[in-house]
Design a protein around this motif. Structure first.
Motif, PDB file in Angstrom:
ATOM      1  N   ASP A 225      38.248 -29.802  -7.444  1.00 24.42           N
ATOM      2  CA  ASP A 225      38.815 -29.292  -7.770  1.00 24.42           C
ATOM      3  C   ASP A 225      39.662 -30.262  -9.200  1.00 24.42           C
ATOM      4  O   ASP A 225      40.884 -29.733 -10.095  1.00 24.42           O
ATOM      5  CB  ASP A 225      38.514 -28.085  -9.264  1.00 24.42           C
ATOM      6  CG  ASP A 225      38.103 -27.522 -10.099  1.00 24.42           C
ATOM      7  OD1 ASP A 225      37.215 -28.604 -11.188  1.00 24.42           O
ATOM      8  OD2 ASP A 225      38.426 -26.407 -10.906  1.00 24.42           O
TER       9      ASP A 225
ATOM     10  N   TYR B 248      26.071 -23.370 -17.353  1.00 22.12           N
ATOM     11  CA  TYR B 248      26.849 -23.179 -16.266  1.00 22.12           C
ATOM     12  C   TYR B 248      26.088 -22.882 -15.437  1.00 22.12           C
ATOM     13  O   TYR B 248      25.328 -22.920 -14.022  1.00 22.12           O
ATOM     14  CB  TYR B 248      28.034 -22.882 -16.261  1.00 22.12           C
ATOM     15  CG  TYR B 248      29.130 -23.517 -16.335  1.00 22.12           C
ATOM     16  CD1 TYR B 248      28.937 -24.615 -16.080  1.00 22.12           C
ATOM     17  CD2 TYR B 248      29.382 -23.099 -17.777  1.00 22.12           C
ATOM     18  CE1 TYR B 248      30.339 -25.343 -16.754  1.00 22.12           C
ATOM     19  CE2 TYR B 248      30.260 -24.059 -18.554  1.00 22.12           C
ATOM     20  CZ  TYR B 248      31.023 -25.518 -17.693  1.00 22.12           C
ATOM     21  OH  TYR B 248      32.145 -26.215 -18.294  1.00 22.12           O
TER      22      TYR B 248
ATOM     23  N   GLY C 261      23.612 -24.779 -12.114  1.00 25.71           N
ATOM     24  CA  GLY C 261      24.578 -23.960 -11.080  1.00 25.71           C
ATOM     25  C   GLY C 261      23.565 -23.529  -9.802  1.00 25.71           C
ATOM     26  O   GLY C 261      23.567 -24.205  -8.547  1.00 25.71           O
TER      27      GLY C 261
ATOM     28  N   ARG D 212      28.473 -28.976 -13.277  1.00 26.00           N
ATOM     29  CA  ARG D 212      30.304 -29.320 -13.099  1.00 26.00           C
ATOM     30  C   ARG D 212      30.198 -30.522 -14.615  1.00 26.00           C
ATOM     31  O   ARG D 212      29.591 -31.329 -14.630  1.00 26.00           O
ATOM     32  CB  ARG D 212      30.932 -29.488 -12.458  1.00 26.00           C
ATOM     33  CG  ARG D 212      32.489 -29.693 -12.028  1.00 26.00           C
ATOM     34  CD  ARG D 212      33.207 -29.994 -10.754  1.00 26.00           C
ATOM     35  NE  ARG D 212      32.052 -30.945  -9.682  1.00 26.00           N
ATOM     36  CZ  ARG D 212      32.227 -32.580  -9.723  1.00 26.00           C
ATOM     37  NH1 ARG D 212      32.976 -33.242 -10.764  1.00 26.00           N
ATOM     38  NH2 ARG D 212      31.437 -33.038  -9.143  1.00 26.00           N
TER      39      ARG D 212
ATOM     40  N   ARG E  62      30.788 -33.516  -4.118  1.00 26.74           N
ATOM     41  CA  ARG E  62      29.622 -32.745  -4.163  1.00 26.74           C
ATOM     42  C   ARG E  62      29.326 -32.344  -2.235  1.00 26.74           C
ATOM     43  O   ARG E  62      29.392 -31.041  -2.181  1.00 26.74           O
ATOM     44  CB  ARG E  62      28.450 -32.885  -4.539  1.00 26.74           C
ATOM     45  CG  ARG E  62      27.803 -32.302  -4.681  1.00 26.74           C
ATOM     46  CD  ARG E  62      26.395 -32.394  -5.776  1.00 26.74           C
ATOM     47  NE  ARG E  62      24.609 -32.422  -4.600  1.00 26.74           N
ATOM     48  CZ  ARG E  62      24.058 -31.616  -4.556  1.00 26.74           C
ATOM     49  NH1 ARG E  62      24.887 -30.703  -5.785  1.00 26.74           N
ATOM     50  NH2 ARG E  62      23.261 -31.427  -4.691  1.00 26.74           N
TER      51      ARG E  62
ATOM     52  N   ASN F  12      29.143 -23.040  -8.277  1.00 21.94           N
ATOM     53  CA  ASN F  12      29.644 -23.390  -9.704  1.00 21.94           C
ATOM     54  C   ASN F  12      30.308 -22.265 -10.316  1.00 21.94           C
ATOM     55  O   ASN F  12      31.307 -22.885 -11.437  1.00 21.94           O
ATOM     56  CB  ASN F  12      28.995 -24.463 -10.637  1.00 21.94           C
ATOM     57  CG  ASN F  12      28.539 -23.449 -11.338  1.00 21.94           C
ATOM     58  OD1 ASN F  12      27.372 -22.402 -10.840  1.00 21.94           O
ATOM     59  ND2 ASN F  12      27.323 -24.164 -12.399  1.00 21.94           N
TER      60      ASN F  12
ATOM     61  N   SER G  14      32.161 -20.729  -4.508  1.00 23.17           N
ATOM     62  CA  SER G  14      31.739 -22.089  -3.699  1.00 23.17           C
ATOM     63  C   SER G  14      32.222 -21.899  -2.049  1.00 23.17           C
ATOM     64  O   SER G  14      32.952 -22.742  -1.122  1.00 23.17           O
ATOM     65  CB  SER G  14      31.939 -23.632  -4.278  1.00 23.17           C
ATOM     66  OG  SER G  14      32.756 -24.147  -4.844  1.00 23.17           O
TER      67      SER G  14
END
Lengths: 422, 261
Positions: free
Chosen positions: A40, A296, A300, A369, A418, B100, B148
């Motif tokens: 991240d 999001y 996701g 993301r 990813r 996420n 995750s």
């Protein structure tokens, strides 16, 4: 720690408490590092790249870091950033809008026709241009969410069709100029805040940021939740203030070679304020409202979102509406920048630069993301490359190849991240 | 049946549920009873109709006919929101978490707490942490961890905690241990037992007889879309349950021969 406390709990208390307090900042740093190492990376690659590029160009061409060039950079990147901000919403869902560039062209053409040919006031022209953007977004969103045509195909078709619409609106290729009497539209890209207003704006930004951060810490503290140490919050606030101070100081310098002869040219470009307001607005919506959270979630895991009772189709359509209306705003800025609209407004590389800006800034092409600040950072990177290579006298082909390589690099990092998280 | 069982109406009672997909008759006159404070295992071979039955309870599928009673009251469930409104939560096999988002964001997904238009993050974080603590979950480091970064067992724990968060009364777990290792399976089963001990009604779908006998009070066996038997776990043996699953009957238990055909 008072002596009384030490007396009550001998040995252990001071030994346990002292390192804990000292480590709060270190813990925060360690946490941050864990996040970065875990994939991240947030704004780090874009900011890092920006520093490297700026250093390189500043050494290669001292004129790169002059106030006039910095102001130019900001003005040049504004349309791309506005379009990129809208694209983030679509990219977050794992969709794409290839037509955003020409959507901005259509809206800019509508604006120019209303202002110049019809003589409408600026607010009416801007309003209609944005309404056209919303309508386009509704159409694209409907086709993607309800008819279920892949967004790539829908927006590729729109990309072609809108080129035709722009040609039709501009009567097969005439150029409609925005008259100087339309001072509001012209000053979006060509107007400047007075130095004092520039400082006031910077002070406002810092004050609001400080208030938001402190309230957050206070609220979490009062509930006994873990929060960032005060030292870190203070550092963030001071850092932002210092950054803005440098920024405003540079922009407040006289950029005109001869102010008496050519008129004064100093202050923060008005478009910077517009971009800043859009950034705060969309960030607030994306990070702090249920709607943003649902964007999001859909990006996701669609199935999880559906099972959580989120109306996925509505989220998809609204993302396309936001994207197209931000493209309209990008088109308005572009019209102001060129002081005219022609069939190439929003064409050529506008869309690719906007997508590139978002991806270079850290938005994933796989969905789920990304942040609104990404195209601001990434757009600045793109603008720096184009501007810097131009100053170095490089030919156009170098700019294209270089920008393409940077985009590929960013997309590669995205794909690797990813792969690692899966 | 002990007297205590009959004193209060069961939390959930299905009567004569039928469900077809086109020409395929998936559920035939299914009766199903779930009581509070108990783990009811729902077993059956692949295609027996377990998942369909669960989705009918959760309001994802509508039933063709039959009645649903909650606390002895007839109710109509027309969608997941109705089910949630009646305190029914389903934890799906494929988890239905967003990788996420972090734990708090996942637990409140679709039902975010807000102050005004803005999300009330501290309130959600506090409640999420409390819920996890109430389930004696100590395996997650921070409730702000992204999903995750969690292990399979931790994800299952989050999914279950998400279901419990809403003052739910009936939690349905669709093969919660299917993808887990030994230690994590034990962890999740312990959590399942704790839910029932806290007074919730729990339906556990599982293929693993060890899991079924480890935690369940009752066992309901589906056979080709029919409810073969619903028995106390202490009244049957491992082998009998396997027979119920594979043949629809075991001695005097289950469907009569002519029924089974």
């Amino acid at each position: 720690m008072t002596t009384e406390n030490i007396a009550r709990t001998p040995d252990t208390a001071p030994v346990v408490e002292a390192p804990e307090r000292r480590n709060a900042v270190l813990d925060y740093a360690a946490n941050y590092w864990r996040k970065v190492a875990g994939g991240d990376m947030g704004a780090l690659p874009a900011v890092g790249g920006l520093i490297v590029l700026c250093t390189f160009f500043a050494i290669a061409r001292p004129s790169f870091l002059t106030p006039i060039n910095i102001a130019n950079l900001l003005q040049q990147s504004a349309p791309m950033i506005a379009i990129g901000m809208g694209l983030v919403f679509v990219l977050l869902l794992g969709e794409i809008d290839l037509s955003a560039g020409f959507t901005s062209g259509v809206c800019a053409a509508v604006l120019a026709i209303l202002l110049t040919n019809e003589g409408w006031p600026w607010y009416a022209g801007v309003g209609i241009a944005i309404v056209v953007g919303v309508a386009i977004g509704l159409l694209l969103g409907f086709l993607v969410a309800k008819v279920r045509i892949p967004s790539f195909v829908v927006t590729l078709a729109a990309f072609l069709a809108f080129q035709g619409v722009v040609l039709k609106l501009l009567k097969e290729g005439t150029n409609i100029s925005i008259r100087d009497s339309q001072s509001v539209i012209i000053s979006i890209e060509n107007g400047y805040l007075s130095p004092l207003l520039g400082w006031a704006f910077a002070a406002l930004v810092v004050a609001v940021f400080a208030a938001v951060e402190l309230v957050k810490v206070y609220k979490r503290r009062s509930r006994g939740l873990p929060h960032a140490p005060f030292a870190v919050v203070a550092l963030k606030i001071v850092g932002l203030a210092a950054l803005l101070a440098v920024f405003v100081t540079i922009l407040n310098e006289e950029r005109s070679r001869n102010p008496l002869l050519f008129g004064s040219n100093k202050g923060m470009p008005i478009v910077v304020v517009i971009i800043a307001v859009l950034l705060v607005l969309w960030t607030l919506i994306l990070r702090r409202t249920p709607f943003g959270r649902h964007i999001y979630a859909v990006g996701g895991n669609v199935e999880a979102a559906r099972r959580a009772g989120i109306r996925v189709d509505r989220i998809r359509i609204s993302a396309f509406v936001i994207c197209s209306s931000m493209a309209a705003i990008g088109g308005i800025i572009a019209a102001s920048q060129a002081r005219s609209v022609d069939p190439n407004t929003g064409g050529s590389n506008v869309l690719l630069y906007a997508v590139g800006a978002a991806v270079i800034g850290g938005t994933s092409l796989f969905g789920g993301r990304g942040r609104v600040v990404d195209p601001v950072l990434g757009g600045t990177v793109v603008a720096v490359i184009v501007n810097g290579l131009g100053l170095m006298g490089q030919q156009s082909w170098v700019k294209y190849v270089f920008t393409g390589s940077v985009l590929l690099l960013a997309a590669g990092v995205d794909a690797l991240l990813r792969k690692r998280t899966n | 049946m002990t007297p205590g069982d009959t004193a209060a109406p069961p939390l959930l009672e299905l009567r004569g549920i039928n469900k077809s997909f086109g020409p395929v008759h998936v559920l035939r006159d299914v009766d199903f009873t779930v009581r509070a404070g108990e783990v009811t295992a729902l077993v059956g071979d692949n295609g027996a109709g377990k998942s369909t039955l669960v989705k009918c309870i959760g309001g994802i599928y509508s039933t063709d006919n039959g009645e649903t009673h909650i606390d002895g009251q007839k109710v109509n469930i027309h969608g997941p929101r109705d089910a949630a409104h009646n305190g029914i939560e389903i934890v799906y096999q494929d988890l239905a978490l967003c990788d996420n988002l972090d734990i708090v964001q996942n637990m409140f997904l679709g039902r975010e707490k807000r102050s005004g238009l803005i999300l009330d993050e501290p309130a959600m974080e506090e409640l999420a942490a409390k819920t996890l603590a109430g389930l004696s979950v100590r395996t997650v480091k921070s409730v702000r961890q992204l999903v995750s970064s969690l292990s399979g067992g931790q994800r299952q724990t989050v999914a279950i905690a998400k279901a419990v968060l809403w003052n739910s009364r009936l939690v349905i777990l669709d093969e919660p241990t299917a993808a887990l290792g030994v230690a994590q399976t034990a962890q999740v089963l312990e959590l399942v037992r704790r839910l029932a001990d806290n007074g919730l009604a729990v339906v556990l779908i599982s293929h693993n007889m060890n899991d079924v006998f480890a935690v369940s009070d009752r066992i309901a066996a589906l056979y080709l879309g029919r409810m073969a038997a619903q028995v106390r776990a202490t009244d049957v043996t491992h082998a009998q349950v396997v027979e119920l699953i594979t043949a629809g009957r075991s001695g005097s238990l289950g469907l009569q021969p002519e029924e089974a055909l």
